[in-house]
Design a protein around this motif. Structure first.
Motif, PDB file in Angstrom:
ATOM      1  N   PHE A  57       0.816  -1.212   0.000  1.00 34.22           N
ATOM      2  CA  PHE A  57       0.000   0.000   0.000  1.00 34.22           C
ATOM      3  C   PHE A  57       0.852   1.265   0.000  1.00 34.22           C
ATOM      4  O   PHE A  57       0.421   2.300   0.512  1.00 34.22           O
ATOM      5  CB  PHE A  57      -0.949   0.006   1.200  1.00 34.22           C
ATOM      6  N   VAL A  58       2.045   1.187  -0.548  1.00 38.33           N
ATOM      7  CA  VAL A  58       2.891   2.370  -0.643  1.00 38.33           C
ATOM      8  C   VAL A  58       2.192   3.392  -1.535  1.00 38.33           C
ATOM      9  O   VAL A  58       1.772   3.083  -2.648  1.00 38.33           O
ATOM     10  CB  VAL A  58       4.279   2.016  -1.221  1.00 38.33           C
ATOM     11  N   GLY A  59       2.051   4.617  -1.032  1.00 37.76           N
ATOM     12  CA  GLY A  59       1.338   5.652  -1.778  1.00 37.76           C
ATOM     13  C   GLY A  59      -0.165   5.554  -1.651  1.00 37.76           C
ATOM     14  O   GLY A  59      -0.895   6.352  -2.248  1.00 37.76           O
ATOM     15  N   ALA A  60      -0.662   4.594  -0.876  1.00 38.51           N
ATOM     16  CA  ALA A  60      -2.111   4.411  -0.720  1.00 38.51           C
ATOM     17  C   ALA A  60      -2.435   4.024   0.725  1.00 38.51           C
ATOM     18  O   ALA A  60      -3.191   3.090   0.969  1.00 38.51           O
ATOM     19  CB  ALA A  60      -2.619   3.348  -1.693  1.00 38.51           C
ATOM     20  N   GLY A  91      12.662   3.822   5.239  1.00 38.14           N
ATOM     21  CA  GLY A  91      11.548   3.095   4.638  1.00 38.14           C
ATOM     22  C   GLY A  91      11.930   2.246   3.446  1.00 38.14           C
ATOM     23  O   GLY A  91      11.058   1.762   2.727  1.00 38.14           O
ATOM     24  N   ASN A  92      13.220   2.031   3.235  1.00 41.47           N
ATOM     25  CA  ASN A  92      13.678   1.204   2.121  1.00 41.47           C
ATOM     26  C   ASN A  92      13.223  -0.244   2.338  1.00 41.47           C
ATOM     27  O   ASN A  92      13.434  -0.803   3.415  1.00 41.47           O
ATOM     28  CB  ASN A  92      15.201   1.280   2.034  1.00 41.47           C
ATOM     29  N   PRO A  93      12.612  -0.885   1.320  1.00 36.77           N
ATOM     30  CA  PRO A  93      12.145  -2.266   1.509  1.00 36.77           C
ATOM     31  C   PRO A  93      13.262  -3.246   1.832  1.00 36.77           C
ATOM     32  O   PRO A  93      13.022  -4.301   2.425  1.00 36.77           O
ATOM     33  CB  PRO A  93      11.471  -2.602   0.177  1.00 36.77           C
ATOM     34  N   SER A  94      14.498  -2.913   1.461  1.00 44.75           N
ATOM     35  CA  SER A  94      15.617  -3.800   1.772  1.00 44.75           C
ATOM     36  C   SER A  94      15.981  -3.765   3.249  1.00 44.75           C
ATOM     37  O   SER A  94      16.769  -4.588   3.713  1.00 44.75           O
ATOM     38  CB  SER A  94      16.850  -3.422   0.943  1.00 44.75           C
ATOM     39  N   LYS A  95      15.402  -2.811   3.993  1.00 45.83           N
ATOM     40  CA  LYS A  95      15.740  -2.661   5.416  1.00 45.83           C
ATOM     41  C   LYS A  95      14.679  -3.248   6.347  1.00 45.83           C
ATOM     42  O   LYS A  95      14.803  -3.139   7.567  1.00 45.83           O
ATOM     43  CB  LYS A  95      15.938  -1.175   5.738  1.00 45.83           C
ATOM     44  N   TYR A 137       4.153   4.949  18.255  1.00 41.64           N
ATOM     45  CA  TYR A 137       3.302   5.739  17.371  1.00 41.64           C
ATOM     46  C   TYR A 137       4.130   6.126  16.148  1.00 41.64           C
ATOM     47  O   TYR A 137       5.228   6.662  16.281  1.00 41.64           O
ATOM     48  CB  TYR A 137       2.762   6.967  18.105  1.00 41.64           C
ATOM     49  N   VAL A 138       3.597   5.845  14.961  1.00 45.49           N
ATOM     50  CA  VAL A 138       4.330   6.044  13.713  1.00 45.49           C
ATOM     51  C   VAL A 138       3.499   6.916  12.788  1.00 45.49           C
ATOM     52  O   VAL A 138       2.296   6.676  12.604  1.00 45.49           O
ATOM     53  CB  VAL A 138       4.638   4.692  13.032  1.00 45.49           C
ATOM     54  N   ALA A 139       4.125   7.929  12.194  1.00 44.53           N
ATOM     55  CA  ALA A 139       3.420   8.894  11.350  1.00 44.53           C
ATOM     56  C   ALA A 139       2.742   8.221  10.163  1.00 44.53           C
ATOM     57  O   ALA A 139       3.275   7.276   9.570  1.00 44.53           O
ATOM     58  CB  ALA A 139       4.393   9.968  10.868  1.00 44.53           C
ATOM     59  N   ILE A 140       1.571   8.737   9.812  1.00 46.42           N
ATOM     60  CA  ILE A 140       0.787   8.241   8.681  1.00 46.42           C
ATOM     61  C   ILE A 140       1.176   8.998   7.413  1.00 46.42           C
ATOM     62  O   ILE A 140       1.426  10.197   7.441  1.00 46.42           O
ATOM     63  CB  ILE A 140      -0.721   8.424   8.954  1.00 46.42           C
ATOM     64  N   LEU A 168       6.465   0.670   6.536  1.00 47.34           N
ATOM     65  CA  LEU A 168       5.330  -0.121   7.017  1.00 47.34           C
ATOM     66  C   LEU A 168       4.285  -0.435   5.959  1.00 47.34           C
ATOM     67  O   LEU A 168       3.439  -1.319   6.152  1.00 47.34           O
ATOM     68  CB  LEU A 168       4.671   0.563   8.210  1.00 47.34           C
ATOM     69  N   ALA A 169       4.306   0.267   4.822  1.00 51.33           N
ATOM     70  CA  ALA A 169       3.262   0.045   3.821  1.00 51.33           C
ATOM     71  C   ALA A 169       3.649  -0.994   2.760  1.00 51.33           C
ATOM     72  O   ALA A 169       2.831  -1.313   1.899  1.00 51.33           O
ATOM     73  CB  ALA A 169       2.916   1.365   3.125  1.00 51.33           C
TER      74      ALA A 169
END
Length: 359
Positions: free
Chosen positions: A260-263, A300-304, A340-343, A350-351
């Motif tokens: 849901f990256v970007g959504a 937020g890198n997917p490799s991390k 708590y993590v920013a939206i 996280l997305a």
């Protein structure tokens, strides 16, 4: 007899004087030498002494120097993390993990292979595609539906207490089981604690050495696996032999696992309509988290990606809208076990892998 009875008191008196002198010397040592030693400690070691007392830590002589070195490294990291912070940003300080170097923390609490697992579980064979497409119709409706400004499933008594995975790297199992507990409670009206150990022992993954939420949900659906109650299958936090249980428990009807990256509005929709979700995340910078909303310093890198958590709600009314994240590091971490993590920023990645269970 007269001489003996006369000389004994002198012997006793000399013994008493010697004891008094020894006692006085010991007292002077305590009053004089120990304060000098404390004065010679630098500020960081004084903080370390307080840290040891606060977290009831104990080390042998060789460990002390290594833990002190790691603690000083942590203090510098904490200083950097707190630079330019405002009242709305996350706060960092010593935690129960601050006597570890970052690599030690990663090896103890996080998973090394989540990014590779992510690529594998996105392959079609891990999913019942027809069913997944049917469930995805709910996503398409989300844009046209309004959702509450705030959702916190803890307030509805459908979230079990925070658990601690300790040195067992089964965050994936804790996140998935926590989500299933909540979604089941929303549907049934009854909250029951389900067995994480049942998943560790029986799912065809690596138990305390690693796994993946989406792959787990796929296996659970295909195999019609029933999760036992925790009271029937208690947590041991080590890999064990799968024990066959009765059919009493909970199983999933369907699941969704998507990027849901970007959504992220879709994540909010599922949180509001279906209940808590589970996500893969990068938690490396969480080592020193003590509160507030994470909106910086979290790659937020997917490799991390290296961890899995449950999201139990969100709050859009705050200056920095945030997700409410239930972790598995015990109630003595973060805000009583929560973060708590920013939206809207794909904060901490996280997305990339969002799992939704449908009971």
């Amino acid at each position: 007899m007269w001489l003996t009875s006369f000389t004994m008191p002198n012997t006793v008196e000399r013994s008493r004087k010697r004891c008094c002198i020894e006692f006085l010397c010991c007292t002077l040592l305590l009053l004089f030498f120990i304060p000098i030693r404390i004065k010679n400690l630098d500020e960081e070691e004084i903080q370390f002494q307080n840290y040891i007392a606060t977290y009831n830590k104990s080390y042998n002589l060789s460990e002390y120097g290594e833990r002190l070195k790691a603690f000083k490294h942590s203090l510098e990291n904490i200083r950097q993390l707190n630079l330019n912070k405002t009242s709305n940003t996350a706060k960092y300080g010593p935690t129960k993990y601050s006597d570890m170097l970052p690599q030690e923390f990663h090896e103890l609490k996080l998973l090394p292979d989540v990014s590779n697992q992510l690529q594998r579980i996105l392959l079609p064979q891990y999913f019942n595609l027809n069913s997944d497409e049917d469930s995805s119709e709910r996503i398409k409706q989300s844009v046209s539906r309004s959702i509450p400004e705030k959702v916190d499933w803890r307030e509805k008594n459908v979230v079990t207490k925070v658990k601690s995975q300790q040195s067992c790297s089964a965050c994936w199992a804790f996140a998935a089981v926590g989500m299933i507990e909540s979604v089941n409670a929303i549907g049934s009206g009854k909250l029951q604690s389900l067995s994480v150990q049942n998943i560790i022992d029986c799912a065809p993954f690596d138990g305390c050495d690693g796994g993946n939420v989406c792959a787990l949900l796929s296996w659970m659906k295909r195999s019609k696996f029933v999760i036992s109650k925790e009271s029937d299958y208690p947590l041991t936090l080590r890999n064990g032999k799968c024990r066959k249980m009765s059919t009493e428990g909970v199983h999933i009807h369907d699941f969704i696992c998507k990027d849901f990256v970007g959504a992220e509005e879709q994540i909010l929709y599922f949180l509001a309509v279906n209940g808590p979700v589970a996500v893969a995340i990068n938690a490396l910078s969480w080592q020193h988290y003590i509160g507030g909303t994470i909106q910086f310093h979290c790659d937020g890198n997917p490799s991390k990606l290296n961890h899995a958590v449950e999201i139990v709600g969100y709050d859009l009314t705050k200056d920095v809208p945030h997700y409410i994240v239930k972790n598995s590091w015990g109630e003595d971490f973060g805000d009583n076990g929560y973060l708590y993590v920013a939206i809207g920023k794909n904060m901490c990645g996280l997305a990339y892998e969002v799992a939704v269970a449908i009971i």
